[in-house]
Write a protein that holds these residues in place. Structure first.
Motif, PDB file in Angstrom:
ATOM      1  N   LEU A 188       0.922  -1.093   0.039  1.00  0.00           N
ATOM      2  CA  LEU A 188      -0.071   0.143  -0.057  1.00  0.00           C
ATOM      3  C   LEU A 188       0.955   1.259  -0.119  1.00  0.00           C
ATOM      4  O   LEU A 188       0.521   2.289  -0.819  1.00  0.00           O
ATOM      5  CB  LEU A 188      -0.880  -0.258   1.118  1.00  0.00           C
ATOM      6  CG  LEU A 188      -1.966   1.015   1.063  1.00  0.00           C
ATOM      7  CD1 LEU A 188      -3.071   0.928   0.144  1.00  0.00           C
ATOM      8  CD2 LEU A 188      -2.675   1.028   2.375  1.00  0.00           C
ATOM      9  N   SER A 189       1.976   1.412   0.774  1.00  0.00           N
ATOM     10  CA  SER A 189       2.948   2.373   0.868  1.00  0.00           C
ATOM     11  C   SER A 189       3.593   2.671  -0.274  1.00  0.00           C
ATOM     12  O   SER A 189       3.684   3.749  -0.976  1.00  0.00           O
ATOM     13  CB  SER A 189       4.047   2.294   1.806  1.00  0.00           C
ATOM     14  OG  SER A 189       3.181   2.123   3.131  1.00  0.00           O
ATOM     15  N   SER A 190       3.919   1.553  -0.983  1.00  0.00           N
ATOM     16  CA  SER A 190       4.439   1.635  -2.440  1.00  0.00           C
ATOM     17  C   SER A 190       3.505   2.178  -3.573  1.00  0.00           C
ATOM     18  O   SER A 190       3.902   3.031  -4.282  1.00  0.00           O
ATOM     19  CB  SER A 190       5.151   0.141  -2.889  1.00  0.00           C
ATOM     20  OG  SER A 190       5.760   0.294  -4.019  1.00  0.00           O
ATOM     21  N   ILE A 191       2.412   1.881  -3.450  1.00  0.00           N
ATOM     22  CA  ILE A 191       1.487   2.195  -4.617  1.00  0.00           C
ATOM     23  C   ILE A 191       1.312   3.860  -4.208  1.00  0.00           C
ATOM     24  O   ILE A 191       1.100   4.547  -5.104  1.00  0.00           O
ATOM     25  CB  ILE A 191       0.185   1.658  -4.342  1.00  0.00           C
ATOM     26  CG1 ILE A 191       0.128  -0.030  -4.785  1.00  0.00           C
ATOM     27  CG2 ILE A 191      -1.083   2.375  -5.048  1.00  0.00           C
ATOM     28  CD1 ILE A 191       0.400   0.104  -6.281  1.00  0.00           C
ATOM     29  N   SER A 192       1.165   4.168  -2.752  1.00  0.00           N
ATOM     30  CA  SER A 192       0.656   5.485  -2.465  1.00  0.00           C
ATOM     31  C   SER A 192       1.920   6.537  -2.838  1.00  0.00           C
ATOM     32  O   SER A 192       1.533   7.547  -3.565  1.00  0.00           O
ATOM     33  CB  SER A 192       0.185   5.597  -0.962  1.00  0.00           C
ATOM     34  OG  SER A 192      -0.541   4.832  -0.738  1.00  0.00           O
ATOM     35  N   PHE A 193       3.052   5.877  -2.716  1.00  0.00           N
ATOM     36  CA  PHE A 193       4.454   6.885  -2.971  1.00  0.00           C
ATOM     37  C   PHE A 193       4.424   7.060  -4.390  1.00  0.00           C
ATOM     38  O   PHE A 193       4.689   7.937  -4.979  1.00  0.00           O
ATOM     39  CB  PHE A 193       5.727   6.174  -2.523  1.00  0.00           C
ATOM     40  CG  PHE A 193       6.855   6.659  -3.045  1.00  0.00           C
ATOM     41  CD1 PHE A 193       7.403   7.688  -2.282  1.00  0.00           C
ATOM     42  CD2 PHE A 193       7.505   6.349  -3.935  1.00  0.00           C
ATOM     43  CE1 PHE A 193       8.400   8.435  -2.569  1.00  0.00           C
ATOM     44  CE2 PHE A 193       8.834   6.976  -4.311  1.00  0.00           C
ATOM     45  CZ  PHE A 193       9.307   7.894  -3.441  1.00  0.00           C
ATOM     46  N   ARG A 194       3.788   6.236  -5.275  1.00  0.00           N
ATOM     47  CA  ARG A 194       4.162   6.363  -6.732  1.00  0.00           C
ATOM     48  C   ARG A 194       2.905   7.181  -7.512  1.00  0.00           C
ATOM     49  O   ARG A 194       2.996   7.519  -8.522  1.00  0.00           O
ATOM     50  CB  ARG A 194       4.145   5.099  -7.531  1.00  0.00           C
ATOM     51  CG  ARG A 194       5.618   4.383  -7.257  1.00  0.00           C
ATOM     52  CD  ARG A 194       5.869   3.139  -7.981  1.00  0.00           C
ATOM     53  NE  ARG A 194       6.945   2.255  -7.648  1.00  0.00           N
ATOM     54  CZ  ARG A 194       7.948   2.738  -8.531  1.00  0.00           C
ATOM     55  NH1 ARG A 194       7.912   3.212  -9.471  1.00  0.00           N
ATOM     56  NH2 ARG A 194       9.221   2.026  -8.282  1.00  0.00           N
ATOM     57  N   LEU A 195       1.770   7.440  -6.847  1.00  0.00           N
ATOM     58  CA  LEU A 195       0.837   8.044  -7.463  1.00  0.00           C
ATOM     59  C   LEU A 195       1.020   9.678  -7.435  1.00  0.00           C
ATOM     60  O   LEU A 195       1.862  10.045  -6.493  1.00  0.00           O
ATOM     61  CB  LEU A 195      -0.711   7.885  -6.408  1.00  0.00           C
ATOM     62  CG  LEU A 195      -1.140   6.405  -6.537  1.00  0.00           C
ATOM     63  CD1 LEU A 195      -2.534   6.412  -5.628  1.00  0.00           C
ATOM     64  CD2 LEU A 195      -1.628   6.081  -7.760  1.00  0.00           C
TER      65      LEU A 195
END
Length: 534
Positions: A188-195
């Motif tokens: 979830l953190s990885s997805i949020s960081f790339r958005l």
């Protein structure tokens, strides 16, 4: 009328739109405040009804379906009648033996994460999927996420930006596993960081956190009551992970035990433009612990779809021959001789003939959609649609009972027609093989023989095993029974003698040799099992 209002309002409230219209009208300089009290109350009521703004948006459907293996036909027919832009499912119980086209046809791009040895030590159950209407461009997120969990992230292209949608299923035996929780939070953190800062994100999931007691205040966001909840360490880490990554839980539709097992989480960008509702009709039978959920995602910019190209064909079987002859006879064809350029002459001649033929030959009737429907099923569908609209307007329980009755009648009859249609397709293996294989290929990702074929618990991998499995499944299609001599005698009892006069042709050895020499070497053996080389 609705589509016209929708285009003109383009996301604005009803009152503000009418204010602007009344203020800009030169011929009617009436002020909004001078309207009667009843009209003002009507405008306020319209805005109060679900905060209606006639905006463009996506309709998203979510459900824990508790297995689709035994519900493939019913689910396919329900999806064919539904108009959801995105469908998110958990506990699909699917595997590589079931094609996505069997469930969604060709209307959706389907992304799946089935249960496998990579994400579970169990062989059955689990699995998640996201199906996106092909009206939208979509793709699997490029961010690397943990493959040890049953989860997915998909990017959907919307006007001016993208929508990131995720789904996860956390089985009961892993709901308190700190390793699994941490891996999900890291994903979830990885997805949020790339958005990008303006990209909305939604996460659907069945976390099986039955110990949490969610309070759902009217008009507010749900929150966990720490006094009434059982919050182990892993569950606490999960809730902290949601908060740290800026995701808020927005589902307020409780199950029969007043619990929330299925969560919908939205980031700060998506939070103001989404609305959770309870679908009137679920796509598949509901589980009491997992109600179906609907999400309306409002988009301020109108969505533009590519208009499908429509081609018309002519039905020459219903041609009006007399009219066609009359039209052709009155044409002065001498214009062709007066044309210097032969290409232009051919073009003009074709235009004239096309115009004449289009007047005398009617267009072909469009094929039935779906092909298994008939007048009764279409009448039931119209009745169901009318009852559904009436219920959405009134929310009357009496109308709801009528809707349930009509829906049951329609779905049962629709399934009956579909199974009869499938049976006819199977019979085409003998009567019309081309149509049969066209249908089979439409349900698969590629043409040609698959690498493996399955029938119940048997698996065929080489050509001989595939042929045997195929022949066993379609054995009922071919009638191999033969009549006994007694049955033949009974059948011809009332037939007059010498009514048939057969002249048995003389077949010589030379005639057989000539016929065999005409066989093409590229052809395989036919039903008589003669080889192609003699």
């Amino acid at each position: 009328m609705y589509s016209k209002c929708k285009t003109e309002l383009n996301g604005r409230s009803v009152s503000s739109y009418i204010k602007d219209v009344l203020g800009s009208e030169q011929s009617h300089p009436t002020n909004f405040d001078s309207l009667s009290a009843q009209v003002r109350q009507l405008f306020d009521l319209i805005e109060a009804l679900g905060n209606v703004t006639f905006s463009n948006g996506l309709r998203i459907y979510y459900q824990n379906v508790r297995g689709l293996r035994t519900k493939i036909d019913a689910f396919f027919l329900a999806v064919s009648d539904a108009e959801y832009d995105i469908i998110v499912l958990t506990e699909t119980w699917l595997n590589d033996k079931i094609f996505s086209e069997q469930l969604f046809g060709h209307l959706y791009a389907v992304y799946r994460s089935d249960r496998s040895p990579l994400n579970s030590h169990k062989t059955r159950g689990g699995g998640v999927l996201i199906a996106v209407s092909k009206k939208f461009s979509s793709s699997i997120g490029q961010t690397i996420i943990s493959v040890s969990l049953e989860q997915l992230w998909v990017l959907v292209e919307i006007p001016q930006d993208s929508l990131s949608i995720g789904v996860i299923y956390l089985p009961p035996d892993r709901k308190n596993d700190s390793v699994s929780i941490n891996e999900h939070i890291e994903s979830l953190s990885s997805i949020s960081f790339r958005l990008s800062p303006r990209t909305p994100a939604l996460l659907f999931g069945d976390y099986n956190q039955s110990g949490l007691r969610w309070c759902c205040p009217e008009g507010g966001l749900p929150f966990v009551d720490p006094l009434l909840s059982q919050i182990p360490t892993a569950c606490s880490a999960l809730l902290d992970g949601f908060n740290l990554n800026g995701f808020t839980q927005i589902n307020t539709l409780l199950n029969r035990n007043d619990r929330l097992l299925d969560l919908i989480l939205a980031n700060d960008v998506a939070l103001p433009v989404i609305n959770v509702f309870s679908p009137v009709e679920p796509l598949i039978d509901l589980d009491a612990d997992h109600p179906a959920l609907g999400v309306e995602f409002r988009i301020p910019t109108p969505i533009e779809y590519d208009e499908p190209s429509i081609s018309f064909s002519l039905d020459f079987r219903r041609v009006d021959s007399a009219e066609l002859n009359d039209l052709l006879s009155v044409i002065d064809w001498r214009f062709i001789e007066r044309t210097a350029n032969v290409n232009y002459a051919v073009e003009c001649c074709c235009d004239v003939v096309e115009s004449v033929v289009s007047h005398a030959v009617p267009a072909s009737r469009p094929p039935l959609k779906p092909p298994w429907s008939n007048p009764r099923s279409r009448a039931l569908k119209r009745t169901r649609s009318a009852t559904l609209r009436k219920y959405c307007n009134t929310r009357s329980q009496y109308i709801k009972q009528q809707l349930n009755t009509v829906t049951r009648q329609y779905r049962r009859y629709n399934i009956f027609l579909y199974r009869c249609y499938i049976k006819r397709i199977g019979m085409n293996l003998r009567r019309n093989p081309k149509r049969f294989w066209s249908f089979v290929n439409s349900k698969r990702r590629e043409a040609g023989l698959p690498h493996s074929m399955y029938l119940t618990d048997e698996t065929a991998r080489n050509e001989k095993e595939k042929c045997d499995l195929f022949a066993r499944h379609f054995k009922q299609t071919f009638n191999e029974s033969s009549a006994t001599l007694m049955q033949i005698d009974e059948a011809v009892t009332d037939v007059p003698r010498d009514i048939f006069n057969f002249n048995i042709p003389l077949v010589t050895e030379e005639m057989v040799r000539v016929a065999l020499n005409k066989l093409k070497l590229s052809f395989a053996a036919g039903p008589a099992v003669f080889p192609h080389l003699c």
